[in-house]
Design an enzyme around this catalytic site. Structure first.
Site, mmCIF file in Angstrom:
data_model
loop_
_atom_site.group_PDB
_atom_site.id
_atom_site.type_symbol
_atom_site.label_atom_id
_atom_site.label_comp_id
_atom_site.label_asym_id
_atom_site.label_seq_id
_atom_site.Cartn_x
_atom_site.Cartn_y
_atom_site.Cartn_z
ATOM 1 C CE LYS A 38 -4.308 -1.745 1.790
ATOM 2 N NZ LYS A 38 -5.319 -1.752 2.841
ATOM 3 C CE LYS A 77 -5.739 -8.124 -2.148
ATOM 4 N NZ LYS A 77 -5.443 -7.623 -0.802
ATOM 5 C CE LYS A 91 -13.083 -3.003 0.307
ATOM 6 N NZ LYS A 91 -12.770 -2.726 1.712
HETATM 7 P P1 TYM Z 1 -10.745 -5.225 3.621
HETATM 8 O O1 TYM Z 1 -11.727 -4.131 3.865
HETATM 9 O O2 TYM Z 1 -9.642 -5.004 2.660
HETATM 10 O O3 TYM Z 1 -11.500 -6.527 3.156
HETATM 11 C C1 TYM Z 1 -12.619 -7.029 3.856
HETATM 12 C C2 TYM Z 1 -12.579 -8.547 3.864
HETATM 13 O O4 TYM Z 1 -12.590 -9.038 2.518
HETATM 14 C C3 TYM Z 1 -11.507 -9.955 2.339
HETATM 15 N N1 TYM Z 1 -11.014 -9.846 0.955
HETATM 16 C C4 TYM Z 1 -10.913 -10.854 0.097
HETATM 17 N N2 TYM Z 1 -11.215 -12.176 0.211
HETATM 18 C C5 TYM Z 1 -11.011 -12.964 -0.870
HETATM 19 N N3 TYM Z 1 -10.538 -12.495 -2.049
HETATM 20 C C6 TYM Z 1 -10.211 -11.191 -2.211
HETATM 21 N N4 TYM Z 1 -9.756 -10.738 -3.376
HETATM 22 C C7 TYM Z 1 -10.402 -10.306 -1.103
HETATM 23 N N5 TYM Z 1 -10.189 -8.980 -0.913
HETATM 24 C C8 TYM Z 1 -10.570 -8.711 0.350
HETATM 25 C C9 TYM Z 1 -10.456 -9.518 3.346
HETATM 26 O O5 TYM Z 1 -9.567 -10.563 3.658
HETATM 27 C C10 TYM Z 1 -11.308 -9.112 4.532
HETATM 28 O O6 TYM Z 1 -11.659 -10.241 5.316
HETATM 29 N N6 TYM Z 1 -7.660 -5.119 7.535
HETATM 30 C C11 TYM Z 1 -8.981 -5.557 7.100
HETATM 31 C C12 TYM Z 1 -10.119 -4.970 7.914
HETATM 32 C C13 TYM Z 1 -10.030 -5.164 9.393
HETATM 33 C C14 TYM Z 1 -10.241 -6.376 10.103
HETATM 34 C C15 TYM Z 1 -10.093 -6.042 11.497
HETATM 35 C C16 TYM Z 1 -10.528 -7.679 9.724
HETATM 36 C C17 TYM Z 1 -9.756 -4.190 10.299
HETATM 37 N N7 TYM Z 1 -9.804 -4.729 11.564
HETATM 38 C C18 TYM Z 1 -10.231 -6.993 12.488
HETATM 39 C C19 TYM Z 1 -10.666 -8.634 10.745
HETATM 40 C C20 TYM Z 1 -10.514 -8.294 12.098
HETATM 41 C C21 TYM Z 1 -9.156 -5.133 5.660
HETATM 42 O O7 TYM Z 1 -8.510 -4.263 5.176
HETATM 43 O O8 TYM Z 1 -10.165 -5.732 5.028
#
Ligand code: TYM
Length: 342
Positions: A111, A194, A197
């Site tokens: 990032k 991957k 977003k």
């Molecule tokens: P974020 O917002 O990027 O993504 C949300 C969830 O979607 C999953 N994900 C995917 N799964 C499969 N294939 C993909 N291409 C893909 N892209 C995203 C992510 O693994 C996630 O589960 N850091 C986290 C948010 C967060 C969090 C937490 C998660 C903040 N605090 C505490 C769990 C526990 C994030 O950026 O997710």
């Protein structure tokens, strides 16, 4: 007691990876666990967000939880910034986690990109806030997609070091829940990247709010290869897809994996059905399935996002319930480390 915590960032363009890797699993786990689902708006701030967009996206992620089937009565749904324990515990964890640990985080490197000097300090300590999210509730299980694996390892390290340094058995050592056949959904344009977003091309992902025509157009244009689809003989003895097999045809196995997840079938069933077929036939079936599964969720998301009063009420009530759980845990943690509460 088993408790689930998971979060999704309100950064727009929620996509099929977010749904299959995370949100759909929330729906499945909600009957077996005490669940807390969070729209992590403080995490979103680590990269620039337009204030009005951030508010809109916070409501949109909430709408996605609800539209996918998360019940706001039996679970807690709220946005992170409304519960002080997250930021306060994160500060304590900033003082527990080591710089060397953070330096190893691959997501920070991705990032921050080349211009690391110009990245926000928040982006660097992002995983500490994530550990605070989870441990503020003493959650034990965390459902996420595969890309969060390293962050959850860090959460375990923080809990372990805290317990060790203060001679307590206070924070649980969490169990990641990386479930299903689509834990890493890849870009529709490039099977080595991957689905994300932040990818510039909207053709690289299926957004949760895409209509039938957009879903069909994106899947028809999805990159493939010239070969016919393989049969179940490519699978390992355990019925899983070996990594080197996937790597040889990343786009084909990505689409097949999406099909398997949407149809709720295992690899054997899907490969048996499409063995020897061309991508033309397969994509027709995939479009039909994706439109049937994702279309209604997107429609409901759009309806809910427009009803800001109802969404805000869910977040308000959720935050109140989240505070009731996290406040005593935060206070006990403050006592352990010696912060005076006169
Ligand atoms: P974020 O917002 O990027 O993504 C949300 C969830 O979607 C999953 N994900 C995917 N799964 C499969 N294939 C993909 N291409 C893909 N892209 C995203 C992510 O693994 C996630 O589960 N850091 C986290 C948010 C967060 C969090 C937490 C998660 C903040 N605090 C505490 C769990 C526990 C994030 O950026 O997710």
């Amino acid at each position: 007691m088993k408790r689930i915590f998971s979060g999704v960032q309100p950064t727009g363009n929620l996509h099929l990876g977010n749904y299959l890797g995370a949100i759909r699993n929330f729906v499945r786990l909600q009957s077996d666990f005490d669940c807390i689902f969070c729209v992590v708006d403080l995490h979103a701030l680590t990269l620039w967000q337009e204030p009005e967009e951030l508010r809109r996206h916070t409501r949109e992620v909430t709408a996605a939880f609800l539209a996918a089937g998360v019940d706001p009565k039996s679970n807690i749904i709220f946005n992170q910034s409304q519960v002080r324990a997250h930021a306060e515990l994160a500060w304590i964890f900033n003082c527990v986690a080591r710089i060397g640990w953070l330096n190893r985080m691959t997501q920070f490197k991705e990032k921050a990109g080349k211009n690391r000097e110009n990245a926000s300090a928040g982006l660097y300590v992002y995983p500490n806030l994530m550990a605070a999210d989870i441990l503020a509730y003493k959650a034990t299980h965390v459902p996420v997609g595969d890309d969060q694996r390293q962050h959850l390892e860090l959460c375990r390290d923080i809990a372990q070091k805290f317990n060790h340094d203060y001679g307590v058995d206070f924070f649980p050592i969490i169990e990641p829940q990386i479930l299903g056949s689509a834990t890493r959904v890849m870009s529709l344009r490039d099977g080595s990247r991957k689905m994300s977003k932040s990818e510039a091309s909207d053709m690289s992902r299926i957004n949760m709010t895409d209509g039938a025509d957009e879903i069909a157009r994106k899947l028809r244009k999805a990159t493939t290869d010239p070969d016919l689809l393989p049969g179940p003989e490519v699978l390992g003895e355990d019925g899983a897809l070996p990594e080197e097999t996937r790597r040889a045809r990343p786009e084909a196995y990505n689409l097949l994996g999406i099909y398997a997840a949407l149809a709720d079938e295992d690899w054997t069933a899907v490969l048996t059905r499409f063995e020897g077929k061309g991508f033309g036939d397969f994509k027709k079936a995939l479009v039909e399935l994706a439109v049937a599964k994702v279309g209604p969720i997107g429609d409901e998301m759009k309806r809910l996002t427009a009803d800001t009063g109802a969404v805000d009420a869910v977040l308000r009530e959720g935050a109140e319930r989240a505070r009731a759980i996290s406040e005593p845990i935060l206070q006990e943690c403050q006592d352990i480390v010696g912060l005076l509460r006169p």
